[in-house]
Design an enzyme around this catalytic site. Sequence first.
Site, PDB file in Angstrom:
ATOM      1  N   GLN A 118       0.852  -1.185   0.000  1.00 43.30           N
ATOM      2  CA  GLN A 118       0.000   0.000   0.000  1.00 43.30           C
ATOM      3  C   GLN A 118       0.889   1.236   0.000  1.00 43.30           C
ATOM      4  O   GLN A 118       1.785   1.346   0.850  1.00 43.30           O
ATOM      5  CB  GLN A 118      -0.885  -0.062   1.242  1.00 43.30           C
ATOM      6  CG  GLN A 118      -1.891   1.052   1.379  1.00 43.30           C
ATOM      7  CD  GLN A 118      -2.751   0.857   2.639  1.00 43.30           C
ATOM      8  OE1 GLN A 118      -3.374  -0.176   2.835  1.00 43.30           O
ATOM      9  NE2 GLN A 118      -2.747   1.845   3.500  1.00 43.30           N
ATOM     10  N   GLY A 119       0.660   2.137  -0.909  1.00 45.47           N
ATOM     11  CA  GLY A 119       1.462   3.359  -0.966  1.00 45.47           C
ATOM     12  C   GLY A 119       0.605   4.579  -0.660  1.00 45.47           C
ATOM     13  O   GLY A 119       0.141   5.264  -1.563  1.00 45.47           O
ATOM     14  N   SER A 168      -2.616   7.914  14.190  1.00 43.88           N
ATOM     15  CA  SER A 168      -2.112   7.767  15.559  1.00 43.88           C
ATOM     16  C   SER A 168      -3.247   7.936  16.560  1.00 43.88           C
ATOM     17  O   SER A 168      -4.294   8.506  16.254  1.00 43.88           O
ATOM     18  CB  SER A 168      -1.044   8.823  15.836  1.00 43.88           C
ATOM     19  OG  SER A 168      -1.670  10.073  16.025  1.00 43.88           O
ATOM     20  N   GLU A 190      -8.922  -2.758   7.470  1.00 40.23           N
ATOM     21  CA  GLU A 190      -8.187  -3.024   8.709  1.00 40.23           C
ATOM     22  C   GLU A 190      -9.115  -3.381   9.849  1.00 40.23           C
ATOM     23  O   GLU A 190      -8.700  -3.838  10.896  1.00 40.23           O
ATOM     24  CB  GLU A 190      -7.346  -1.807   9.093  1.00 40.23           C
ATOM     25  CG  GLU A 190      -6.185  -1.609   8.149  1.00 40.23           C
ATOM     26  CD  GLU A 190      -5.167  -0.604   8.679  1.00 40.23           C
ATOM     27  OE1 GLU A 190      -5.263  -0.207   9.849  1.00 40.23           O
ATOM     28  OE2 GLU A 190      -4.290  -0.222   7.894  1.00 40.23           O
ATOM     29  N   GLU A 204      -3.424   9.868  18.895  1.00 39.22           N
ATOM     30  CA  GLU A 204      -3.695  11.293  19.128  1.00 39.22           C
ATOM     31  C   GLU A 204      -4.785  11.776  18.165  1.00 39.22           C
ATOM     32  O   GLU A 204      -5.698  12.510  18.550  1.00 39.22           O
ATOM     33  CB  GLU A 204      -2.408  12.110  18.949  1.00 39.22           C
ATOM     34  CG  GLU A 204      -1.383  11.959  20.083  1.00 39.22           C
ATOM     35  CD  GLU A 204      -0.664  10.607  20.100  1.00 39.22           C
ATOM     36  OE1 GLU A 204      -0.647   9.929  19.047  1.00 39.22           O
ATOM     37  OE2 GLU A 204      -0.137  10.223  21.160  1.00 39.22           O
ATOM     38  N   SER A 241       0.932   6.689   2.841  1.00 34.71           N
ATOM     39  CA  SER A 241       1.639   7.704   3.641  1.00 34.71           C
ATOM     40  C   SER A 241       2.858   8.247   2.927  1.00 34.71           C
ATOM     41  O   SER A 241       3.476   7.570   2.112  1.00 34.71           O
ATOM     42  CB  SER A 241       2.112   7.101   4.965  1.00 34.71           C
ATOM     43  OG  SER A 241       1.032   6.701   5.740  1.00 34.71           O
TER      44      SER A 241
END
Lengths: 357, 357, 400, 400
Positions: free
Chosen positions: C134-135, C382, C253, C384, C137
Amino acid sequence: MSDTIDLDLLDESFSELLATEWPRERSVAYAQSGGSMAVDLWQQISELGWTALTVPESFGGLGLGIDAASRLHRALGAVAAPVPMLGTTLTILLVAHAASDRQRAAWLPMLASGSMRPAFAQPSGGWLEIDDESVSGVIADILDAPCATHLVLNGRRRDKACWIVLPISASGLSVEAHPLNDTSRTLGTVTLSHVSIVEDAIVLQPEDRQVADLLVHSSCILLASDSLGIGEAVLALTIEYLKIREQFGKVIGSFQALKHRVADHKTALVGARELLAYASSLDPVDPAGLVHAISAKAHITRVVAEVARDCIQLHGGVGFTAEFQPHVFLKRAKLNEALYLTRNEALDRVADLLEAA
Amino acid sequence: MSDTIDLDLLDESFSELLATEWPRERSVAYAQSGGSMAVDLWQQISELGWTALTVPESFGGLGLGIDAASRLHRALGAVAAPVPMLGTTLTILLVAHAASDRQRAAWLPMLASGSMRPAFAQPSGGWLEIDDESVSGVIADILDAPCATHLVLNGRRRDKACWIVLPISASGLSVEAHPLNDTSRTLGTVTLSHVSIVEDAIVLQPEDRQVADLLVHSSCILLASDSLGIGEAVLALTIEYLKIREQFGKVIGSFQALKHRVADHKTALVGARELLAYASSLDPVDPAGLVHAISAKAHITRVVAEVARDCIQLHGGVGFTAEFQPHVFLKRAKLNEALYLTRNEALDRVADLLEAA
Amino acid sequence: MSRTFDILSKVGDEAAFRQEIRDWLAVAMPRNWRNEWQGLENETLKPKMVAWLEERRKVGLATPHWPKEWGGPGLPFGYQIIVYEELTRADAPELHMYMVSLFQTPATLFEHGSPTQKEKYLSGITHGTDIWCQGFSEPGAGSDLAALRTSARREGDHYVVNGQKIWSSGAMNAQFCLLLARTEQNVKRKHEGISYFIMDMKAPGVEVRPIRSITGEQEFCEIFMDDVKISAENLIGAEGDGWNIAQSTLSAERGLLIFGGTERLARSFERDRVDGKDSWMRDSQMRREYAAFHAELQVIRLLIRKLLKELEANPDKVSPTLPTFIKLTWGPFLQRYTEFLVRAEGIQAHKWKAPIPATAHTSRIKFTDFLKSYAWTIAGGSNEIMRNIVAERYLGLPRT
Amino acid sequence: MSRTFDILSKVGDEAAFRQEIRDWLAVAMPRNWRNEWQGLENETLKPKMVAWLEERRKVGLATPHWPKEWGGPGLPFGYQIIVYEELTRADAPELHMYMVSLFQTPATLFEHGSPTQKEKYLSGITHGTDIWCQGFSEPGAGSDLAALRTSARREGDHYVVNGQKIWSSGAMNAQFCLLLARTEQNVKRKHEGISYFIMDMKAPGVEVRPIRSITGEQEFCEIFMDDVKISAENLIGAEGDGWNIAQSTLSAERGLLIFGGTERLARSFERDRVDGKDSWMRDSQMRREYAAFHAELQVIRLLIRKLLKELEANPDKVSPTLPTFIKLTWGPFLQRYTEFLVRAEGIQAHKWKAPIPATAHTSRIKFTDFLKSYAWTIAGGSNEIMRNIVAERYLGLPRT
C-alpha cells in the site's frame, strides 16, 4: 572531597566530550551493528581520566565521591554510551573500602587507567561456595561480563561472605554472552570449573555489612543516574523534534495535548534530578542514605522508562524505526529498571527500611 | 425471560422518570441535607413496579433477570438516586433461589411492592452463630441498614451456612447509623442481643454453594451497573460544561488537552458498557460467569472512579463546590469501589478462578 | 496425508465444519514453525509462507473471507469467523506478507475496480502468490494523509508518477502497489484531486528502501518514484476520486484482521499465566496486575465481536465510531500488557531473541511484543488523531 | 505556666532556639485541639484561633517571617524555617483564617503599600486580629485572571466599585479585602487598566455569600459589590499598576506557606505507616504502593527546600520556574497519595467524619484530605494552565 570540585563543571566536560565522540548518528549506528562495547570510546574515556574519578588520590585517582560518579553516569546515560563503567565504579568502591593494602596497590592503578575493566555481579544474583583452593559454579546474567577483563563475584568461604576478583583469562572460566535488546550493553553468564583461587583474589566482607550496603547504595545511585541522563536526553530530543515536525500545516509541538504530556515529563524529571542529587549527597551507610538511594532507583528508573516510552509515541512513525534515537533510550531505560534490583524488590526493601527506622 | 422484553425500552422508561423526579438540582440539594433515603422517590419507584422487576411472575413480579436489573441499577447510578435498591434486588434473588415456598409466598409480594425493603449484609462482612432459639452478635457496616425494613444477614446454624431474614423491629435488634461521604447512601452497624429466631427466618444455603456464588455474581454486576451509570452521567455533564464554560475567550472544550482526556474517558466507558452487558448475560453460576462479573466489578468501579475524579478537575473551581453535581458522583463512585469486594479482594478472586479454570 | 479434506462442504453444520478444519490443521500446518521460522528474513521466509498459503489454497481457505465471484469460498460470515477462530486456536502462522493482498486489495477492487482490473489482479492473489503493498503515507503526510504530494501527471494513455511513499509494509516483496497520488494540484480542499492507481513495483523508476523497525525487523519500506509510468487502465475509479476509494481500503483493517490478533492474544494470555505460575504468579501484586488485564482483554474482544456483528448485518456501512474506539482501546492495552510481561520476566525479558515472523503481536518474546505494540498506537492514524476524532466528531466538542 | 519563654533571644544558637520553641509549645499549644476543634464552623472556631494567635504573639511568633520594621521578629531566614519546622513537628494548628493576613497582605504592602497604609494595616495584623481576604478571581476570570470585569470608577477622592468576586477564602470572617478591579475599560492588553485596592468588608454595598466546598466546609465565598465606595487612599501603588502588584501577592503562596504543608504531610506519612501496620501494610502490594510514595514525597520536599534556598539568597527575585514545577508536583502527588489512603482504609474511609479545621491537608480524615487535594490542582492557576506555562515558556514549544 567532592566539594573541592565544581560538579557542574565536571558535567560540562563529560557532556562536551560525549557530544563530540558519541553523537546521535553513532549511537543509532552502533545500535544496529552490535558489539559488546565501544572500545575506542572506552579508551578515550580512560585517557581523560574518567575511570580514575573515584579512585583515591594516593592511587593515582581524583578521589571524588559518589556524587561525582553520579554525574559521570548521568552523562553516559544521556548518550547511551556502550561502555562498561558501572563495574569499574563499583569495583573501585569495593576495593577502596574493603580490600587489603596489597590488593589496593595491585588493582586501583589499573582501574584508574581503565586497563582493568571488571564486570560486577548483581548483588541478588547468587553466590559461589569457595573451598580453600578453587571454586566452581555458574553465575548468570552479569552485566558487561562479555567485555570485561575481570569479574567480581559474590562468594562465601568458611561461612563468611566475600567477593572474588578473577581475571577473565583464568583457567576454567568461561563466559557465555547474551546480547540484549539494549544493544549498548550485554550480559554474560559465567561458568567456573575448578578455577584456582589465591588469597589475593578474595576481598572479605567486613562484619558490619557496611560494604554490602555501600554497594547496594552505589549501584542504585548509578543506575538512577544513568536513567536520569537517558530521560533528560530523550525528552530534549523529542522536544526538538516537536518543534520541527509539521502535520496539518502546524508544528506538532503546538498541539496542546502533546504539550501537556511533555510538561508532565519535564516536571517529573526536574523532581527526579533533585531526588538523585539529594540521595547521592547522603552518607551511604546511614540507613536513611540507603533508603533514599533504593527509593531513588525505583522511582527514577520507572519515571524515565515511562518518559522514554511516551517519547517514541510523540515521535510518531519515525519513533518506530531503528533510524531514530528514541528506541536506543527506551531499551536502555527498561533495562535499568530491571537491573540489580527490580522495582518490586526495591520497594520491598524500602518498606523494610522504613519499618525498621 | 428477559429476551421477551426490549431492555433498551426499559432503560428509556427508567431514565425518563428519574430525569423528572430526581433532576440535578434535587441531587445536589439532597447531598447537602442528608437523610437515610429519599422516601418519596422510593414510593414512586415501587408504585411503578421497579421493585417487582426481578420478582417471579407467579409472585406478582415481571420475572426479569439480572440483565434487566443491571439496567435499573445503571439508571439509578446515573442520577445517584438515594434509594436502597441493592438490598431489594439481592434479597429477591436469594428468596427466589433458596427460600422455602412459605418464605417465598410471604416475602416476594412484599418485595415486589416495595413495602419490604431489606438491607443485605456484605458477603465478606462476617457471620452470626445461631443457636436453636436466638442469635446475638454484631455485624458492622451493612449498606442501607439505617433505612431498611428488614435485614438479611449471614449466619451459621449447626455448622451450615444460612441467611437470616429479620424485621428491623425485632426485639433485641438495634442499628447504629453511619453517615457516609456519599450522602446518597448510608451504612449501619447492627447489634443483635438474644434476638429470637423462628424457623421461617432462616434461608439455608444449598450444599453446592450455587446461591452464594449467585449473590457474589449479582452484587458485582449491580455495583458495576451503578458505577457505569455514574460514569456515563458525570462524563456527559462534564462535556456539557466544557461546551459552555469560557476562559481566554474560548470555550474550554476546544482545548485539545482536555479533549484528549475526555476522549479517553469516553473510550473507557464504551468498553465498560460492553463488558457489563456481556457479564450480565452469562450464566451466573458457571465459573466463567462468575469470573466475568467479579472482573467487571473491579474494572468498571475503578474506571468510573477515575473518570469521576477527573471530571471534578475538568470542572475547575465549580467542581470543588458542593453546588455542582460532580462531587455527588465522585463520592458514590468511590464507595462502589470499596463495597462488597474491594479491588484487591476482587482481583485475588479473579486470579483464583482463572487458575482453577 | 492419509485423507483429503473437504472443509467447504461442511457449511451448514458448524460443528462438522469446525472439526474438519481442526483435522486439516493437524496435518497441514507447518511443523514446529515458530522455531523454524524464528529469525528468518524476507527472502528465506517467503517460500515457507508461499507453501503455507498453498496448503490453505488446497482446501479453499487461501482467502476465507472472499466471495465466490472473485475466487473465494463464499462462506457465510459466521463461518468466516469460525475459520479465523480455528486458525488462531491452532496457532497457525499469520499470512502477514499477504495482508494487503488478502484484505486491502480486495476491499478496494471488489467495490471500485473495473471488471478488467478485478479479473486480472484478483486471480493473481487467489491462484497465484501475488504480493501487494500500500502506498499511502508520505514523509510529510502521515496522520495528515490528505496532505500527500506524490504527483501523477497524465500523458496520453498513461500517467507519470513522481514522489515518495513511506511505511509501506512488505513493499520489498511486492509485485503491485495500491497507490494514492495527486492528479490535480490546485484544489480547494486537500482531499480533492487525489487519484488511486495500481502500480507495478517492477516498473522502471520505482525504488524501494526497506526501513528497519525498533524490533530489528524489516517490515516496511520507503518507495521512491521517479517518472514511473502507469497505464491509464490502472487508474481505479474516476480521476480525483482517490480519497473516497481509499476509505474502502482503510476499512479493511477493521473486522476479521484485528479479530485474529486479539483472539491470538487471548490464547497467549492464558499461556502467560501458566508459564508464570511458579514465578511472578506467586507474587500477589503481579498476580493482581495480571487479573486486572482480564477485564481489559475482555473489553477489546467484546468491542471487536460487536463490530463483526455490525459487519455481518451490514457489510458496507459500518459506522466509523466503533473502529475508532477499538483502536483507542486495543493499542494502549496491548502496550501496557506487554510491558507488564516484560516487568514480570525481569532480566530475562531483556535478552535479545530473534523475532518470530507471522505471529502478529504474540510472538511471546515479551520485549519484541512490547515494542511492536507501537504499531497499533502510532500507525493507521495515531491515537492522538483518534482522540481528536472522538472528542470532536462523536462528543461534539468544538475544533480548536 | 511555670516559666516565661524568650525564644527570640536564642537567635545565634540554633539548638537552643529550637529547644526553647519546643518547651514553649509543650505548654502553650491548645490541648487536644484536633478533637476539640473538629466540626467547628467559623463562628465557634474563631475565638479559639484568636487565642492561639495570642499565645504566639506573646513570644513574638504571631508573624514569624515578618521583618522587625513592620512588627515582626526579624528572624534570619534559617530561623524562620526552624519556627515552621517546629510548629509542624508539634502539630500546632495552622492559622488558616489568617493566611491572607500573614502572607498575602504583607507580601503586597511591604513592597507596594504607602507608609500610611503600612502603618495602618500591618499593625492591625501584628497587634490585633484583623482578618484579610483576597478578591482576585471572578466567575468569568479564573485561570484567565486578567479577564476580570469588576470595575472601579474614580469619583473625586474615592472609587466606586461594582462587580463580583469568587473563591475568596475566609471572606466571611474578613475585615479587609485585597481587591483587584478594572479602572480602565478600554485597554489594548487585558492586563492593563487593573488597579489594586484595600476594601473594607464592612462598607455598604459589600455582600458575602459563603460557598460550601465538596468537603462540606465553608471555606471560600463569593463577594458581591454594589456601588461600594473605596477611598483613594486605599489604592495600592499607582492606578493601573494592579497586575504587577498582584504578582507580589501571588508569590506569597510560595515558600514557607507550602513548606508547612509538605512537612506536615511528611509527618503524617510516617504515622500512616504505623497506623496501617496491622492492616494494609501487611499486604505486599499496598506496602509497595506506600513505599513508592516515599520517593515522591521526598521529591516535593526537596523542590520546596530548593525554593527556600533561592528565596533566602534572593528574597525578591525568585524565578517563577520552580514554583510552577512545585505546583505541578505537589497537587497530583497529594491527590494520589490521599486516594491511596482511602483505598487502604477500605469501607472505613467512606464513613463521614466532621472535618478538622487548621490541619491543612493532613486532617488524617482520609476522604476529606483526598477531596481537599483538589485545592492544589485547581486553585491558584489550575494545573492545566501550569502545563501550558511549562511547555510554552520553559520548553519553548509554540503557542497554539
